[in-house]
Design a protein around this motif. Sequence first.
Motif, PDB file in Angstrom:
ATOM      1  N   ASP A  94       0.869  -1.178   0.000  1.00  0.00           N
ATOM      2  CA  ASP A  94       0.000   0.000   0.000  1.00  0.00           C
ATOM      3  C   ASP A  94       0.904   1.227   0.000  1.00  0.00           C
ATOM      4  O   ASP A  94       0.863   2.066   0.887  1.00  0.00           O
ATOM      5  CB  ASP A  94      -0.924  -0.013   1.211  1.00  0.00           C
ATOM      6  N   GLY A  97      -0.588   4.735   0.500  1.00  0.00           N
ATOM      7  CA  GLY A  97      -1.384   5.042   1.689  1.00  0.00           C
ATOM      8  C   GLY A  97      -2.888   5.010   1.464  1.00  0.00           C
ATOM      9  O   GLY A  97      -3.632   5.655   2.191  1.00  0.00           O
ATOM     10  N   GLU A 100      -5.345   3.941   4.562  1.00  0.00           N
ATOM     11  CA  GLU A 100      -5.685   4.997   5.534  1.00  0.00           C
ATOM     12  C   GLU A 100      -6.763   5.915   4.998  1.00  0.00           C
ATOM     13  O   GLU A 100      -7.712   6.249   5.692  1.00  0.00           O
ATOM     14  CB  GLU A 100      -4.440   5.831   5.873  1.00  0.00           C
ATOM     15  N   ARG A 101      -6.613   6.325   3.731  1.00  0.00           N
ATOM     16  CA  ARG A 101      -7.599   7.226   3.130  1.00  0.00           C
ATOM     17  C   ARG A 101      -8.968   6.571   2.989  1.00  0.00           C
ATOM     18  O   ARG A 101      -9.995   7.193   3.235  1.00  0.00           O
ATOM     19  CB  ARG A 101      -7.122   7.713   1.761  1.00  0.00           C
ATOM     20  N   GLN A 103     -10.178   4.105   4.811  1.00  0.00           N
ATOM     21  CA  GLN A 103     -10.767   3.978   6.150  1.00  0.00           C
ATOM     22  C   GLN A 103     -11.285   5.323   6.638  1.00  0.00           C
ATOM     23  O   GLN A 103     -12.352   5.401   7.230  1.00  0.00           O
ATOM     24  CB  GLN A 103      -9.743   3.404   7.130  1.00  0.00           C
ATOM     25  N   ALA A 104     -10.551   6.393   6.389  1.00  0.00           N
ATOM     26  CA  ALA A 104     -10.976   7.729   6.818  1.00  0.00           C
ATOM     27  C   ALA A 104     -12.257   8.151   6.102  1.00  0.00           C
ATOM     28  O   ALA A 104     -13.081   8.867   6.674  1.00  0.00           O
ATOM     29  CB  ALA A 104      -9.869   8.751   6.555  1.00  0.00           C
TER      30      ALA A 104
END
Length: 186
Positions: A94, A97, A100-101, A103-104
């Motif tokens: 990943d 990233g 993270e994005r 999930q956010a």
Amino acid sequence: TVLGSGNLALILDPSAIALRAGIAAEENASDPLANPRGATSAAKDYLLVDIAEQRAAVSLDDVIRIEQIPISRIEHLDGRIVLQIGGEILPVSDASGLLERVQADGAEQVIVVICRDGNRQVGFVVSHVLDVSSGVDLCEAGSGRRTDGVALLNDKVTGLIDLAEVPSLPVSACNVSAACSGEVFQ
């Protein structure tokens, strides 16, 4: 193929199918568009993907499958992202990233392209699968040397995903289990 909306679609390349079936006409070698200046080799098929708004591609020969995975199935092992599939552990990259994005943003699923890298299998997270496209390697201007890590796809210079950069898992992790057979899970 998993579309950006999450729907599934079958992408076919009619000319490649015809060529493999032996019914395609030979390409016209005198056509200047068939072999753009700077192209160094015969066309090769690639899976074209979007990774955090960046076009990238991987050789279609290396792709095993594309999966839409619930984020809850993504795990971490010694700082590496992994996925359990068929009783084995798959290292996942990943680099941009995206996890993270995603999930956010509250998404519950992520797209993972699973590929063969030599005798191992690896995955990488993508935003979208865009297309299957033929492409050619390119030469560096003036030197005539073949470039690494880029190809000409749909008339655009496109970065190629280096599967060898997906971190390997510790070898001893598989040696512990007699179940590690090296089979391709499909």
